[in-house]
Design a protein around this motif. Structure first.
Motif, PDB file in Angstrom:
ATOM      1  N   GLY A   1       2.538 -18.413  11.576  1.00  0.00           N
ATOM      2  CA  GLY A   1       2.479 -16.977  11.348  1.00  0.00           C
ATOM      3  C   GLY A   1       1.074 -16.533  10.963  1.00  0.00           C
ATOM      4  O   GLY A   1       0.579 -15.501  11.438  1.00  0.00           O
ATOM      5  N   ALA A   2       0.416 -17.321  10.121  1.00  0.00           N
ATOM      6  CA  ALA A   2      -0.953 -16.988   9.717  1.00  0.00           C
ATOM      7  C   ALA A   2      -1.907 -17.113  10.901  1.00  0.00           C
ATOM      8  O   ALA A   2      -2.856 -16.327  11.032  1.00  0.00           O
ATOM      9  CB  ALA A   2      -1.394 -17.905   8.578  1.00  0.00           C
ATOM     10  N   THR A   3      -1.661 -18.087  11.775  1.00  0.00           N
ATOM     11  CA  THR A   3      -2.495 -18.248  12.968  1.00  0.00           C
ATOM     12  C   THR A   3      -2.356 -17.038  13.884  1.00  0.00           C
ATOM     13  O   THR A   3      -3.350 -16.508  14.406  1.00  0.00           O
ATOM     14  CB  THR A   3      -2.105 -19.526  13.723  1.00  0.00           C
ATOM     15  N   ARG A   4      -1.118 -16.580  14.091  1.00  0.00           N
ATOM     16  CA  ARG A   4      -0.908 -15.375  14.909  1.00  0.00           C
ATOM     17  C   ARG A   4      -1.547 -14.157  14.256  1.00  0.00           C
ATOM     18  O   ARG A   4      -2.138 -13.301  14.935  1.00  0.00           O
ATOM     19  CB  ARG A   4       0.590 -15.139  15.121  1.00  0.00           C
TER      20      ARG A   4
ATOM     21  N   GLY B   1       2.842  -3.897 -10.848  1.00  0.00           N
ATOM     22  CA  GLY B   1       1.580  -3.360 -10.348  1.00  0.00           C
ATOM     23  C   GLY B   1       1.258  -3.751  -8.920  1.00  0.00           C
ATOM     24  O   GLY B   1       0.163  -3.457  -8.436  1.00  0.00           O
ATOM     25  N   LEU B   2       2.215  -4.386  -8.229  1.00  0.00           N
ATOM     26  CA  LEU B   2       1.984  -4.840  -6.860  1.00  0.00           C
ATOM     27  C   LEU B   2       3.023  -4.242  -5.918  1.00  0.00           C
ATOM     28  O   LEU B   2       4.117  -3.879  -6.337  1.00  0.00           O
ATOM     29  CB  LEU B   2       2.058  -6.366  -6.776  1.00  0.00           C
ATOM     30  N   THR B   3       2.676  -4.144  -4.661  1.00  0.00           N
ATOM     31  CA  THR B   3       3.629  -3.835  -3.600  1.00  0.00           C
ATOM     32  C   THR B   3       3.812  -5.094  -2.777  1.00  0.00           C
ATOM     33  O   THR B   3       2.830  -5.737  -2.388  1.00  0.00           O
ATOM     34  CB  THR B   3       3.128  -2.692  -2.698  1.00  0.00           C
ATOM     35  N   VAL B   4       5.068  -5.470  -2.523  1.00  0.00           N
ATOM     36  CA  VAL B   4       5.376  -6.736  -1.862  1.00  0.00           C
ATOM     37  C   VAL B   4       6.286  -6.478  -0.675  1.00  0.00           C
ATOM     38  O   VAL B   4       7.277  -5.754  -0.795  1.00  0.00           O
ATOM     39  CB  VAL B   4       6.052  -7.725  -2.847  1.00  0.00           C
ATOM     40  N   ARG B   5       5.960  -7.062   0.471  1.00  0.00           N
ATOM     41  CA  ARG B   5       6.799  -6.972   1.666  1.00  0.00           C
ATOM     42  C   ARG B   5       7.146  -8.382   2.140  1.00  0.00           C
ATOM     43  O   ARG B   5       6.272  -9.222   2.306  1.00  0.00           O
ATOM     44  CB  ARG B   5       6.082  -6.228   2.794  1.00  0.00           C
ATOM     45  N   GLU B   6       8.430  -8.617   2.356  1.00  0.00           N
ATOM     46  CA  GLU B   6       8.864  -9.928   2.834  1.00  0.00           C
ATOM     47  C   GLU B   6       8.529 -10.078   4.312  1.00  0.00           C
ATOM     48  O   GLU B   6       8.799  -9.190   5.119  1.00  0.00           O
ATOM     49  CB  GLU B   6      10.370 -10.097   2.620  1.00  0.00           C
TER      50      GLU B   6
ATOM     51  N   PRO C   1      -7.292   1.956   4.041  1.00  0.00           N
ATOM     52  CA  PRO C   1      -6.735   1.790   5.396  1.00  0.00           C
ATOM     53  C   PRO C   1      -6.904   0.389   5.951  1.00  0.00           C
ATOM     54  O   PRO C   1      -6.129  -0.038   6.810  1.00  0.00           O
ATOM     55  CB  PRO C   1      -7.511   2.824   6.224  1.00  0.00           C
ATOM     56  N   VAL C   2      -7.918  -0.349   5.488  1.00  0.00           N
ATOM     57  CA  VAL C   2      -8.111  -1.726   5.944  1.00  0.00           C
ATOM     58  C   VAL C   2      -6.936  -2.592   5.495  1.00  0.00           C
ATOM     59  O   VAL C   2      -6.428  -3.420   6.262  1.00  0.00           O
ATOM     60  CB  VAL C   2      -9.443  -2.291   5.401  1.00  0.00           C
ATOM     61  N   ILE C   3      -6.479  -2.382   4.264  1.00  0.00           N
ATOM     62  CA  ILE C   3      -5.341  -3.143   3.746  1.00  0.00           C
ATOM     63  C   ILE C   3      -4.065  -2.719   4.458  1.00  0.00           C
ATOM     64  O   ILE C   3      -3.238  -3.557   4.837  1.00  0.00           O
ATOM     65  CB  ILE C   3      -5.211  -2.952   2.225  1.00  0.00           C
ATOM     66  N   ARG C   4      -3.878  -1.407   4.672  1.00  0.00           N
ATOM     67  CA  ARG C   4      -2.688  -0.938   5.381  1.00  0.00           C
ATOM     68  C   ARG C   4      -2.610  -1.553   6.779  1.00  0.00           C
ATOM     69  O   ARG C   4      -1.544  -1.972   7.231  1.00  0.00           O
ATOM     70  CB  ARG C   4      -2.683   0.593   5.482  1.00  0.00           C
ATOM     71  N   SER C   5      -3.745  -1.613   7.454  1.00  0.00           N
ATOM     72  CA  SER C   5      -3.765  -2.201   8.790  1.00  0.00           C
ATOM     73  C   SER C   5      -3.429  -3.685   8.733  1.00  0.00           C
ATOM     74  O   SER C   5      -2.658  -4.192   9.559  1.00  0.00           O
ATOM     75  CB  SER C   5      -5.138  -1.997   9.430  1.00  0.00           C
ATOM     76  N   PHE C   6      -3.975  -4.394   7.758  1.00  0.00           N
ATOM     77  CA  PHE C   6      -3.695  -5.820   7.615  1.00  0.00           C
ATOM     78  C   PHE C   6      -2.203  -6.046   7.416  1.00  0.00           C
ATOM     79  O   PHE C   6      -1.613  -6.944   8.034  1.00  0.00           O
ATOM     80  CB  PHE C   6      -4.472  -6.399   6.432  1.00  0.00           C
ATOM     81  N   VAL C   7      -1.581  -5.254   6.566  1.00  0.00           N
ATOM     82  CA  VAL C   7      -0.147  -5.406   6.286  1.00  0.00           C
ATOM     83  C   VAL C   7       0.672  -5.149   7.544  1.00  0.00           C
ATOM     84  O   VAL C   7       1.608  -5.905   7.858  1.00  0.00           O
ATOM     85  CB  VAL C   7       0.284  -4.458   5.148  1.00  0.00           C
TER      86      VAL C   7
ATOM     87  N   ILE D   1       3.092  -7.999   9.317  1.00  0.00           N
ATOM     88  CA  ILE D   1       4.532  -7.832   9.555  1.00  0.00           C
ATOM     89  C   ILE D   1       4.863  -8.123  11.016  1.00  0.00           C
ATOM     90  O   ILE D   1       5.825  -8.828  11.323  1.00  0.00           O
ATOM     91  CB  ILE D   1       4.986  -6.425   9.139  1.00  0.00           C
ATOM     92  N   ALA D   2       4.053  -7.594  11.938  1.00  0.00           N
ATOM     93  CA  ALA D   2       4.289  -7.825  13.359  1.00  0.00           C
ATOM     94  C   ALA D   2       4.087  -9.290  13.721  1.00  0.00           C
ATOM     95  O   ALA D   2       4.866  -9.865  14.500  1.00  0.00           O
ATOM     96  CB  ALA D   2       3.346  -6.945  14.188  1.00  0.00           C
TER      97      ALA D   2
END
Length: 283
Positions: free
Chosen positions: A103-106, A152-157, A268-274, A278-279
């Motif tokens: 997943g990290a490679t993709r 203090g964090l936002t987490v997405r599975e 926006p750089v972090i939003r794009s990374f997230v 996910i994809a």
């Protein structure tokens, strides 16, 4: 019609083979096949003639290939011009443990395609900091595993993975089809340093206080088992190494792979990374 789907289509059209195209895209073949079928459904036409020997483009597929290449080239030029106008961007990513996860490679490949001019700083972290430096403010975003204090964090599975008991290959329990944490109640476990997040410590110690050697890295976990005959938990599909084995743990919830960042951070750089993460992990 999404740009990502068009990139999938172009890869298959150029390779004329779903397996090779999947390898080129750093993804597995089933989601690639599903994406192409969905694209054909949206267009109302077959794009490929499929046979045991591979695939060939239909006349409709040939038309789409020309248009898709032009559209993707234009999209890349747009990104390049915008990136040049914005200037070089940088992001610091904390990664826990094994960064060779598929997943990290993709994710790395997809992020590079989307942000070819971005500077990505990767900070590998030890097992005693599951937030990978988020609470300390040393990273912008983290690829890690729960559970941990999410204050203090936002987490997405991103994904869940089954876990198992890491044992020496000659352990009396090594041949079992499955184990429960109670089966290991009288054994010494590897554990993490004092001050490690209690939620994290409790999960990776099977929900009970344990005694045993203190470890900070995946390699130290394996060596503690190999040299001392201790036990511990690991991901079921991780290659344990010579002299070790992994037995499925029954009644243990799976390990959650997550992406996390500071709550309220609108960069926006972090939003794009997230979004890309996910994809990538859905594939």
């Amino acid at each position: 019609m999404e740009l990502r789907t068009l990139r999938y289509f172009v890869a298959v059209a150029e390779e004329l083979h779903f397996g090779r195209a999947a390898g080129r895209l750093h993804m597995s073949q089933p989601p690639l096949s599903r994406a192409i079928k969905q694209l054909e459904t949206e267009l109302g036409a077959a794009l490929f003639d499929r046979s045991p020997g591979g695939v060939t483009l239909t006349s409709v597929g040939a038309v789409l290939l020309d248009e898709a290449r032009a559209l993707l080239a234009q999209a890349d030029r747009v990104r390049g011009r915008v990136a040049a106008a914005v200037g070089a961007t940088a992001i610091t990513v904390g990664i826990l443990g094994d960064s060779t996860d598929p997943g990290a490679t993709r994710l790395a490949a997809a992020y590079r395609r989307r942000h070819p001019h971005a500077e990505v700083h990767v900070r590998g972290t030890t097992l005693n900091d599951p937030t990978c430096g988020l609470h300390a403010g040393t990273v912008d975003v983290a690829l890690t595993r729960g559970p941990f204090d999410e204050t203090g964090l936002t987490v997405r599975e991103l994904r869940t993975d089954p876990v198992g008991a890491l044992l020496r290959a000659d352990d009396v329990l090594a041949g079992r089809d499955g184990l429960k944490p109670a089966d290991l109640a009288d054994r010494r476990w590897f554990r993490f340093p004092e001050g490690t997040d209690p939620l994290w410590q409790a999960y990776w110690n099977g929900g009970e206080p344990r005694e045993g050697p203190v470890v900070r890295t995946v390699q130290e976990c394996r060596q503690a088992v190999l040299w001392n005959g201790t036990v511990g938990m690991t991901l079921l599909d991780h290659e344990p190494g010579e002299g070790l084995t992994v037995v499925p743990l029954i009644d243990m919830p799976p390990s959650r792979m997550v992406v996390a960042w500071k709550e309220g951070d609108t960069n926006p750089v972090i939003r794009s990374f997230v979004q890309i993460a996910i994809a990538a992990y859905e594939d």
